[in-house]
Structure formats: C-alpha cells, structure tokens
Motif scaffolding. Structure first.
Motif, PDB file in Angstrom:
ATOM      1  N   VAL A 160      64.073  28.268  33.813  1.00 27.54           N
ATOM      2  CA  VAL A 160      64.426  29.090  32.653  1.00 27.54           C
ATOM      3  C   VAL A 160      63.438  28.743  31.543  1.00 27.54           C
ATOM      4  O   VAL A 160      63.157  27.575  31.289  1.00 27.54           O
ATOM      5  CB  VAL A 160      65.869  28.826  32.182  1.00 27.54           C
ATOM      6  CG1 VAL A 160      66.194  29.653  30.934  1.00 27.54           C
ATOM      7  CG2 VAL A 160      66.862  29.140  33.285  1.00 27.54           C
ATOM      8  N   ALA A 161      62.894  29.750  30.895  1.00 27.96           N
ATOM      9  CA  ALA A 161      61.893  29.523  29.850  1.00 27.96           C
ATOM     10  C   ALA A 161      61.970  30.654  28.838  1.00 27.96           C
ATOM     11  O   ALA A 161      62.746  31.604  28.986  1.00 27.96           O
ATOM     12  CB  ALA A 161      60.490  29.462  30.479  1.00 27.96           C
ATOM     13  N   LYS A 162      61.163  30.529  27.806  1.00 24.34           N
ATOM     14  CA  LYS A 162      61.026  31.630  26.850  1.00 24.34           C
ATOM     15  C   LYS A 162      59.549  31.784  26.514  1.00 24.34           C
ATOM     16  O   LYS A 162      58.745  30.851  26.713  1.00 24.34           O
ATOM     17  CB  LYS A 162      61.849  31.386  25.594  1.00 24.34           C
ATOM     18  CG  LYS A 162      61.448  30.167  24.791  1.00 24.34           C
ATOM     19  CD  LYS A 162      62.363  30.024  23.567  1.00 24.34           C
ATOM     20  CE  LYS A 162      61.986  28.802  22.725  1.00 24.34           C
ATOM     21  NZ  LYS A 162      62.872  28.660  21.546  1.00 24.34           N
ATOM     22  N   LEU A 163      59.185  32.943  26.042  1.00 18.90           N
ATOM     23  CA  LEU A 163      57.800  33.133  25.648  1.00 18.90           C
ATOM     24  C   LEU A 163      57.441  32.168  24.530  1.00 18.90           C
ATOM     25  O   LEU A 163      58.261  31.863  23.654  1.00 18.90           O
ATOM     26  CB  LEU A 163      57.571  34.565  25.176  1.00 18.90           C
ATOM     27  CG  LEU A 163      57.749  35.696  26.199  1.00 18.90           C
ATOM     28  CD1 LEU A 163      57.331  37.022  25.578  1.00 18.90           C
ATOM     29  CD2 LEU A 163      56.973  35.432  27.472  1.00 18.90           C
ATOM     30  N   VAL A 164      56.221  31.667  24.566  1.00 21.50           N
ATOM     31  CA  VAL A 164      55.744  30.791  23.493  1.00 21.50           C
ATOM     32  C   VAL A 164      55.904  31.528  22.158  1.00 21.50           C
ATOM     33  O   VAL A 164      55.525  32.705  22.054  1.00 21.50           O
ATOM     34  CB  VAL A 164      54.276  30.391  23.753  1.00 21.50           C
ATOM     35  CG1 VAL A 164      53.674  29.726  22.535  1.00 21.50           C
ATOM     36  CG2 VAL A 164      54.198  29.458  24.965  1.00 21.50           C
TER      37      VAL A 164
ATOM     38  N   LEU B 246      54.529  30.395  28.505  1.00 17.03           N
ATOM     39  CA  LEU B 246      55.952  30.075  28.493  1.00 17.03           C
ATOM     40  C   LEU B 246      56.218  28.681  27.932  1.00 17.03           C
ATOM     41  O   LEU B 246      55.406  27.768  28.076  1.00 17.03           O
ATOM     42  CB  LEU B 246      56.520  30.148  29.916  1.00 17.03           C
ATOM     43  CG  LEU B 246      56.408  31.494  30.638  1.00 17.03           C
ATOM     44  CD1 LEU B 246      56.891  31.363  32.071  1.00 17.03           C
ATOM     45  CD2 LEU B 246      57.172  32.575  29.901  1.00 17.03           C
ATOM     46  N   LEU B 247      57.378  28.549  27.320  1.00 17.72           N
ATOM     47  CA  LEU B 247      57.892  27.258  26.871  1.00 17.72           C
ATOM     48  C   LEU B 247      59.113  26.953  27.724  1.00 17.72           C
ATOM     49  O   LEU B 247      60.127  27.653  27.664  1.00 17.72           O
ATOM     50  CB  LEU B 247      58.268  27.314  25.398  1.00 17.72           C
ATOM     51  CG  LEU B 247      58.737  25.998  24.757  1.00 17.72           C
ATOM     52  CD1 LEU B 247      57.611  24.968  24.746  1.00 17.72           C
ATOM     53  CD2 LEU B 247      59.245  26.246  23.339  1.00 17.72           C
ATOM     54  N   LEU B 248      59.007  25.906  28.550  1.00 24.14           N
ATOM     55  CA  LEU B 248      60.089  25.561  29.463  1.00 24.14           C
ATOM     56  C   LEU B 248      61.220  24.846  28.738  1.00 24.14           C
ATOM     57  O   LEU B 248      61.072  24.401  27.591  1.00 24.14           O
ATOM     58  CB  LEU B 248      59.557  24.687  30.599  1.00 24.14           C
ATOM     59  CG  LEU B 248      58.362  25.249  31.378  1.00 24.14           C
ATOM     60  CD1 LEU B 248      57.983  24.310  32.522  1.00 24.14           C
ATOM     61  CD2 LEU B 248      58.655  26.640  31.916  1.00 24.14           C
ATOM     62  N   GLU B 249      62.359  24.716  29.421  1.00 26.41           N
ATOM     63  CA  GLU B 249      63.541  24.106  28.795  1.00 26.41           C
ATOM     64  C   GLU B 249      63.289  22.664  28.369  1.00 26.41           C
ATOM     65  O   GLU B 249      63.885  22.181  27.400  1.00 26.41           O
ATOM     66  CB  GLU B 249      64.723  24.153  29.762  1.00 26.41           C
ATOM     67  CG  GLU B 249      65.329  25.536  29.926  1.00 26.41           C
ATOM     68  CD  GLU B 249      66.553  25.518  30.813  1.00 26.41           C
ATOM     69  OE1 GLU B 249      67.616  25.972  30.366  1.00 26.41           O
ATOM     70  OE2 GLU B 249      66.451  25.036  31.962  1.00 26.41           O
TER      71      GLU B 249
END
Length: 502
Positions: free
Chosen positions: A376-380, A411-414
């Motif tokens: 699970v990640a989010k865009l930088v 991506l920025l990971l958890e």
C-alpha cells in the motif's frame, strides 16, 4: 473430501474460467468452496496476504469464491525462465531452478507429499474443493509422474468433468480421444462432459450431444456459448487478451517473450476510449499515445530481444518526442541505464551486465532473494495528487537512482521509503508495483493527463472492482443457465457414496 476436478482436452479449453464460475456459483448458494490446482505453470502470478506467490488463476478463483487466497490452493508453481528451465515455487516460496528433466526426476515424491498436505489443509476448512487440471490428462510421455490431473483426483478421491473447446475445431475427436486414452479406473472418474466456447445456434448441436453421449456413455452436462468480455484474468500467454481498437487514445504494450503478470494491462480494456495494441516487433508499433512495458520472468533476455527488434531505439526516440511511457517491474528495470546480474539469478550466467534502454536514470542489480509482498502506498506529495494505491511486488532486482536530479520517486510506501520513478511531468514512470493501473483513481488520472494533452474529453473514473464483482456473478449465471447445475452438484456430493457402493 467433496469436490470436482475440471479437466480439459487441451490447454486453453476454458478450465480456469469454468472453475472460477463453479467457485462463484457455490459461494452464491452459501457453500464454502475453495479452488485448487496442485501444480501451475504460469508467469502470471498472485501474491497472497502473507506475501506468498501462487498462480494468478487460483487467486482469482478465491476472489470469486469470496475467500482469501492461500498457498494451499496452489502449492506448486512453475515459472518458466527459458524454453528449458523453470523456477520452482513451493508453498509460495521460490526454491530452485530446474530443467524439465530435472524437475521430473527429482521432484515427484516431494510434490506428492506437498499436494497431500495441501489437500488435508483445505479439507479441514472448506465444504467443497474445485480443482483444476492442466493441459490434457493424457499426455502419455508425462503421465507416469504427473502431479496435476488424474493423480490428484485419485489422491482426493473426487469425480471429474472434461471440458472441450469447440471453437478450435475437432471437438468430437478431442473428447473421444481423451477418454479412450484414459485407463478404465481413471475414465470411471469422468462423470460429465462440458462443451465450451460454442458460437451460433445451440439447437444445431443437439445431434452432436446425442452422439457424444451414445458414443462415450458419459452425459454432456452443458454446451456453454462463447463468452465475450468476461474480465476474468487469464492464466498464461495462451489467455493473453487480444488487441482492442476504439476511438480515442492508443496504448501500445510491448510483449516480451517471457511476459509475466500481464493482468496489469486488463483494466484499460474497460476504458471507453482506450485502444490496446500488443506489439512484439517494430512493424507492429503504429503511432501510440503511450507505451507500457510489462513484467517479465527473464528481464535481461527479454531486453536483448527488444534490442534485436530495434524497439530500444524506438523507445528512446518516443521518449525524446514527449511520449508517455510506463514500465512495470521488469519493464521498469529495462528502462534504466544498467542491469547487473552478479549471481546469475536473472540470466543463469554470473557477472552478466547489460545496458538498459537508458530512459530512466537508474541501475538495477539482481539478487538471490525474491521479494514478494502486498503493498500500500501513495503518490509522492510533490506530484500534487493525493492518491493511495495498492498492489503487490514480485521481483529479484533492486533499482537505485544514478543521478539525483534526473527525476523523483513515484510512490511513498507505508514504511516511509520511496519507490519507483516519476519524470518529465509524468511522461515517464517506472515502478515495481504490479496492478498499479488497477487503482481506478490513479489510472483515470494518468489517462486524463494524456487525454488533455491530446485535446480529448476527460473521462470519469471507471470503478473496476465493482465491475469485476458483477462479472463474477454474470459468469456464474452464464454457467448455470447453460449447464445442468443440479446434476453437477449431485456428482460432487454423491460421488463418494456411489463410488463406495460400486
């Protein structure tokens, strides 16, 4: 154990799809069913919640059954690395690389032991096990030590149905020939025949059904019409979805010889204005708006193939012209500047190095240990879009930036670490995250960047997950409408009693 073995007269007869439909039909009736394929050969894999690797078909069948996939549903996975060798994945973990002969000679006893263990675990938890065979159950040169068809039905003591693909022709010979080649005790297990992929007027095949039943003494449980646009992920390259052409955007997907996890591409088929063109040669490229390089089980070999075809030069030219490029897993590695294989884990040759396509300023080093994990990640944040994405990683290599100002992470990971590459305002992206484009908000965002640049209308988000649930129900309904479902259930639940009385 109660269950059914879905056999096929050949590869791509529709075993996986029918097994998926049976799993969903049982689930819709409140029956707790589990999929099972003892040995799967496919580079289209699936990562379980605990970070183990199984065949994608069993992961999809578990989704259809409304349960969580586990390694017990596909205890042995073979992932081809070349025409001669495959990686052996045992209970979700990569073990060794073996030739076909080496696997056959050294692995049989371990395989039988593992299959027995897996069947025992599934029998403890589920009411019914829906098993799937592989290829044909009468490959005479392999049958003595096979680990996936009738031997497994015997271990579980369950009946079987035989699926034949009428679309490819020769359906009568394929059914009768398969049954004739089975020894009597195995033929006894085949309790029904299913004719799959029928096109045209079903009434025209009624005499064919009568002939088959008279000739074989086995009932034809149903004739299933060809099902278009079913949206169920394929198992291997024989199930690769075709190119699809629509007005609007065109995405070219480069097709490497050892393609893996091509299900990354499937959501684009449900976008109303997106065409997909698969290309393995320069002459097949056309004039796309975007290019995707998918994963591969043999990154350096497939990169060398692209070079021989001149696709690397075309890619560099396309990038200079401002084209949109996305590389996933092996495709991400290829887009870098250097690939190093010091241990031979990718190529089988130690100290191998290969120049990459050179579009992403990064270098990949292959290691001995494979990473398999749900992510699970989010865009930088600097990308300017607050989007959370989910997927999974399956890879040996580690990729590191070689120039600090040549772009940024995607991506920025958890855990706070960054992953992937984002450059040229989103025109070039690379990531290890399989199923990146299954994330509806991200896929819509990326496509709308291209639409806006091309002057096309922006589109609303297509929600793939809800569509997929509908497709599972439609698939089960399709099966039940054209197959004697009650008779199939009677075969499943009465087999042991009738078999013991016989």
């Amino acid at each position: 154990m109660k269950g059914i073995m879905v056999l096929g007269t050949a590869s791509d007869s529709g075993k996986s799809l029918i097994a998926t439909a049976i799993c969903r039909a049982f689930a819709n009736e409140g029956i707790k069913a589990a999929p099972f394929k003892s040995q799967n050969m496919s580079n289209n894999s699936y990562v379980t919640m605990d970070g183990k690797e199984i065949g994608r078909a069993q992961g999809i069948q578990a989704e259809a059954a409304g349960i969580e996939a586990t390694v017990w549903m596909n205890p042995i996975l073979l992932k081809p690395k070349s025409d001669q060798q495959s990686e052996v994945v045992l209970l979700g973990k990569a073990q060794e690389i073996l030739s076909g002969r080496g696997y056959r000679d050294s692995f049989y006893e371990k395989g039988i032991e593992t299959i027995r263990l897996a069947l025992g675990r599934l029998a403890e938890e589920f009411e019914v096990v829906v098993m799937e065979g592989a290829g044909s159950p009468v490959e005479i040169n392999l049958k003595e030590r096979e680990l996936v068809n009738m031997k497994v039905a015997e271990l579980a003591d369950i009946p079987a149905v035989l699926v034949a693909d009428i679309d490819r022709g020769g359906v009568f010979a394929s059914i009768v020939g398969t049954l004739e080649l089975l020894p009597p005790e195995e033929r006894e297990r085949v309790q029904g025949v299913i004719i799959n992929k029928f096109r045209g007027d079903l009434s025209l095949f009624e005499e064919g059904v009568e002939w088959l039943e008279d000739r074989t003494g086995i009932p034809v449980l149903g004739v299933l019409p060809f099902l278009e646009n079913h949206m169920i992920d394929g198992e291997d390259s024989l199930s690769l979805p075709p190119s699809a052409y629509k007005d609007g955007l065109e995405i070219v997907v480069l097709k490497p010889p050892y393609i893996s996890n091509y299900s990354d591409i499937e959501p684009f088929y449900f976008e109303p204005d997106v065409s997909i063109r698969w290309a393995a040669r320069l002459s097949e490229i056309g004039s796309p708006d975007a290019v995707i390089i998918p994963g591969t089980k043999s990154t350096i070999r497939d990169l060398q193939y692209f070079k021989r075809e001149g696709l690397d030069n075309w890619m560099r030219s396309f990038a200079r012209r401002g084209g949109y490029i996305a590389g996933i897993c092996g495709g991400y590695q290829m887009l870098g500047e250097q690939l190093a294989d010091p241990l031979g884990s990718d190529t089988g040759s130690v100290h191998c190095r290969e120049d990459g396509i050179g579009i992403i300023p990064a270098e990949t080093t292959f290691s001995a240990d494979k990473k398999t994990v749900r992510t699970v990640a989010k865009l930088v944040p600097s990308i300017g879009r607050d989007i959370i994405v989910q997927g999974y990683e399956i890879h040996l290599g580690r990729t590191a930036a070689t120039h600090p100002h040549g772009g940024q992470s995607l991506l920025l990971l958890e855990d706070g670490t960054e992953e992937g590459y984002y450059g040229k305002d989103g025109r070039v992206i690379g990531t290890y995250l399989h199923h990146l484009f299954h994330n509806d908000e991200w896929r819509n965002c990326w496509l709308n960047w291209i639409r806006e640049e091309k002057g096309l209308p922006l589109q609303d988000t297509i929600h793939i997950r809800s569509l997929k649930e509908l497709k599972y129900d439609e698939l089960a309904e399709h099966l039940q409408n054209h197959l004697d479902w009650e008779r199939l259930k009677e075969i499943v639940f009465s087999w042991r009693k009738h078999h013991e009385m016989a």
